[in-house]
Design an enzyme around this catalytic site. Structure first.
Site, PDB file in Angstrom:
ATOM      1  N   GLY A  18       6.569   7.658   6.808  1.00 15.14           N
ATOM      2  CA  GLY A  18       5.790   8.267   5.740  1.00 15.14           C
ATOM      3  C   GLY A  18       6.426   9.479   5.095  1.00 15.14           C
TER       4      GLY A  18
ATOM      5  N   LYS B 191       4.203  12.511  -2.461  1.00 15.28           N
ATOM      6  CA  LYS B 191       5.101  11.474  -1.946  1.00 15.28           C
ATOM      7  C   LYS B 191       5.941  12.077  -0.823  1.00 15.28           C
ATOM      8  CE  LYS B 191       8.528   8.018  -3.349  1.00 15.28           C
ATOM      9  NZ  LYS B 191       9.249   7.420  -4.480  1.00 15.28           N
TER      10      LYS B 191
ATOM     11  N   ASP C 120       4.576  -4.140  -7.301  1.00 13.29           N
ATOM     12  CA  ASP C 120       3.898  -2.943  -6.800  1.00 13.29           C
ATOM     13  C   ASP C 120       4.485  -1.671  -7.391  1.00 13.29           C
ATOM     14  OD1 ASP C 120       6.062  -3.923  -4.973  1.00 13.29           O
ATOM     15  OD2 ASP C 120       5.799  -1.948  -4.076  1.00 13.29           O
ATOM     16  N   ASN C 121       5.554  -1.808  -8.175  1.00 20.45           N
ATOM     17  CA  ASN C 121       6.156  -0.660  -8.854  1.00 20.45           C
ATOM     18  C   ASN C 121       5.934  -0.711 -10.361  1.00 20.45           C
ATOM     19  OD1 ASN C 121       7.160   0.312  -6.425  1.00 20.45           O
ATOM     20  ND2 ASN C 121       9.132  -0.706  -6.657  1.00 20.45           N
TER      21      ASN C 121
ATOM     22  N   GLY D  18       2.516   3.719   1.581  1.00 17.63           N
ATOM     23  CA  GLY D  18       3.029   3.947   2.920  1.00 17.63           C
ATOM     24  C   GLY D  18       3.502   5.364   3.175  1.00 17.63           C
TER      25      GLY D  18
ATOM     26  N   ASP E 293       7.426   5.180  -9.658  1.00 18.44           N
ATOM     27  CA  ASP E 293       8.210   4.939  -8.450  1.00 18.44           C
ATOM     28  C   ASP E 293       9.710   4.994  -8.713  1.00 18.44           C
ATOM     29  OD1 ASP E 293       6.026   4.766  -6.813  1.00 18.44           O
ATOM     30  OD2 ASP E 293       5.847   2.607  -6.984  1.00 18.44           O
TER      31      ASP E 293
ATOM     32  N   GLY F 214       0.797  -1.217   0.000  1.00 14.04           N
ATOM     33  CA  GLY F 214       0.000   0.000   0.000  1.00 14.04           C
ATOM     34  C   GLY F 214       0.831   1.269   0.000  1.00 14.04           C
TER      35      GLY F 214
END
Length: 529
Positions: free
Chosen positions: A137, A124, A274-275, A103, A284, A101
């Site tokens: 984060g 980001k 996930d990228n 983050g 990313d 997710g």
């Protein structure tokens, strides 16, 4: 600063996390969790992209407004924003990692620009979310500069990519252990506003498949097609066939993307599922790197230094492996093996065709002689021999291909490429082989028949002179960390025209200096940011 128009379909049409708060948790049955950015002490705008501002309908007056830094530093929201962090999983370095997710990324909303185009705005480094696990984060200035610069540079290079609107300093320190060696230190923090039509990735589908949440998986697939692939909705009325066509298109776009990476010498560094963007965009920008001396075995990621899973020459295979994982994830909805396998096979065919087409352009050839790498007289064999020589001779990839356009076919000589060699001893070792190759290449372009000025112009349109080399980014980072962010804007200004020679900017087109060969940030990087 003017307000923007928002139409937040992702949160409007998909189920969200019923639980509130930033506390870390497993999120089931939901595509996102609502969470607002955590305010920072002193947001200050350091750099921006005027092209992305224009895409959104903003101008320099908006960017200079104090409220801009407040909004894109995470301290304020514009009317209509509906911030959230997305839920997804992923395969990391070949192993299933479970829920990941957003983050440290928080999507502010989906804005509709004056032309009717949809753009997601995502911060980001905007603070913790339910997916932050043990992290804070936040993001540091060095990684934020790298993402900001490279996002825009890739666009100007013609590579599919997410974009970057702004770079905002937070006025706060972030503690990071850059190389995971026990030497953590405080660094200045920053936030990048990333912009894309969609930030949905392979992992968004994988998480629901892994949990057996098939109705939600189907809902997300159909939502993605309807919002982000409207041409498929118009062309295919049958939902089942439309889903198959969608996967075929994802495979095609991914193949084209990787071919572009290979064309310009980009190494992503962390091609986890996930990228991987569902739109076939570069997404990313973490421990990425730019190939200086040509080396298919090179990876910029210290975490990957042992296995080199994500090395330069392996990226096409990894992308197909990632597509296999996506195929496995959507199979419960598709329920047919054969069309998925055909799409995966087509990925390889598209990549090979695109890679060949781009290499043909890089060499300035109007035609392509068929045959494999082992077949004498084929262009594939010509390319394979060149790559072997470039790797053995430690030749700068960008400079070599740029200089190749100016080669005189009547007098091909290795001395024409002196500025592209990093090591004199290795140059001597490959000298005779290179001379032979250059004679073969000169004969090949004479056979091809195109006039030299036309060939030169064609080659210079695909072989960049300026790329965001790691050491150039690091120089801008060093200046920014000392309080001078103008180096970021100066570098971006050069990278806006990567194919056009710019007088007085020769330093940006030089090979990597010796001092940068092993300097942190100039060769190997980590995922720490």
């Amino acid at each position: 600063m003017r307000d923007l128009r928002f139409d937040n379909r992702f949160v409007r049409e998909l189920p969200g996390d019923p639980e509130d708060g930033r506390h870390v948790r497993q999120v089931h049955g939901a595509c996102y969790s609502r969470v607002e950015p955590t305010p920072v002490r002193a947001p200050k705008l350091l750099a921006w992209s005027r092209e992305v501002a224009d895409l959104l309908g903003l101008d320099e007056t908006d960017l200079r407004d104090r409220r801009f830094a407040e909004v894109f530093g995470g301290n304020a929201l514009l009317p209509g924003m509906a911030p959230y962090a997305a839920c997804y999983g992923g395969h990391q370095f070949g192993s299933w990692a479970g829920q990941l997710g957003d983050g440290r990324a928080i999507t502010l909303g989906e804005t509709i620009n004056p032309q009717g185009q949809r753009w997601e705005l995502q911060l980001k480094g905007a603070g913790p979310t339910p997916y932050s696990r043990r992290a804070d984060g936040r993001a540091v200035l060095r990684s934020s500069i790298r993402e900001f610069v490279c996002s825009e540079a890739m666009h100007h290079l013609g590579v599919p990519t997410t974009r970057a609107l702004s770079l905002v300093a937070t006025g706060e320190q972030v503690v990071r252990d850059m190389f995971y060696d026990g030497n953590a230190r405080p660094e200045p923090g920053a936030i990048v506003c990333r912009v894309a039509p969609s930030f949905i990735r392979f992992g968004n589908f994988e998480i629901f498949a892994s949990r057996g949440e098939e109705p939600l998986l189907q809902q997300l697939i159909d939502f993605t097609i309807d919002r982000d692939f409207p041409e498929l909705v118009a062309a295919e009325p049958d939902p089942a066939q439309r889903r198959v066509k969608w996967f075929e298109e994802v495979c095609r776009r991914t193949a084209v993307l990787i071919a572009h990476w290979m064309r310009v010498g980009f190494v992503h560094g962390v091609m986890n599922t996930d990228n991987m963007s569902i739109l076939g965009l570069t997404i990313d920008y973490g421990p990425y790197g730019w190939v200086d001396n040509f080396d298919p075995e090179w990876t910029p990621n210290t975490t990957d230094a042992g296995g080199r899973r994500y090395r330069f020459g392996h990226q096409a295979r990894i992308a197909q492996w990632n597509l296999w994982q996506l195929a496995n994830a959507i199979y419960p909805v598709i329920q047919q093996v054969e069309p998925l396998e055909r799409a995966l096979a087509a990925y390889a065919e598209v990549f090979e065709a695109e890679d060949r087409r781009m290499m043909q352009q890089k060499l300035g050839l109007e035609t392509w002689r068929a045959g494999g790498e082992d077949e004498e007289g084929s262009d594939a064999a010509l390319v394979a021999k060149l790559h072997t020589l470039m790797q053995a001779g430690e030749v700068d990839m960008t400079l070599f291909f740029r200089r190749l356009a100016d080669l005189d076919p009547a007098r091909p000589t290795i001395s024409h490429f002196d500025a592209a060699f990093y090591d004199e001893a290795r140059r001597r070792d490959v000298s005779s082989g290179f001379e032979a190759w250059l004679k073969d290449y000169a004969a090949r372009i004479r056979q091809d028949g195109g006039p030299d000025p036309v060939r030169r112009e064609r080659m210079n349109a695909v072989n960049p002179l300026y790329v965001p080399r790691n050491y150039l980014a690091q120089q801008a980072i060093d200046r920014a960390e000392q309080g001078d962010p103008t180096g970021v804007s100066e570098l971006l200004e050069v990278l806006r025209k990567p194919y056009v020679e710019q007088g007085g900017r020769e330093a940006y087109a030089a090979r990597r200096p010796d001092w940068a060969r092993h300097k942190a940030g100039c060769s190997m990087l980590s995922c720490s940011s």
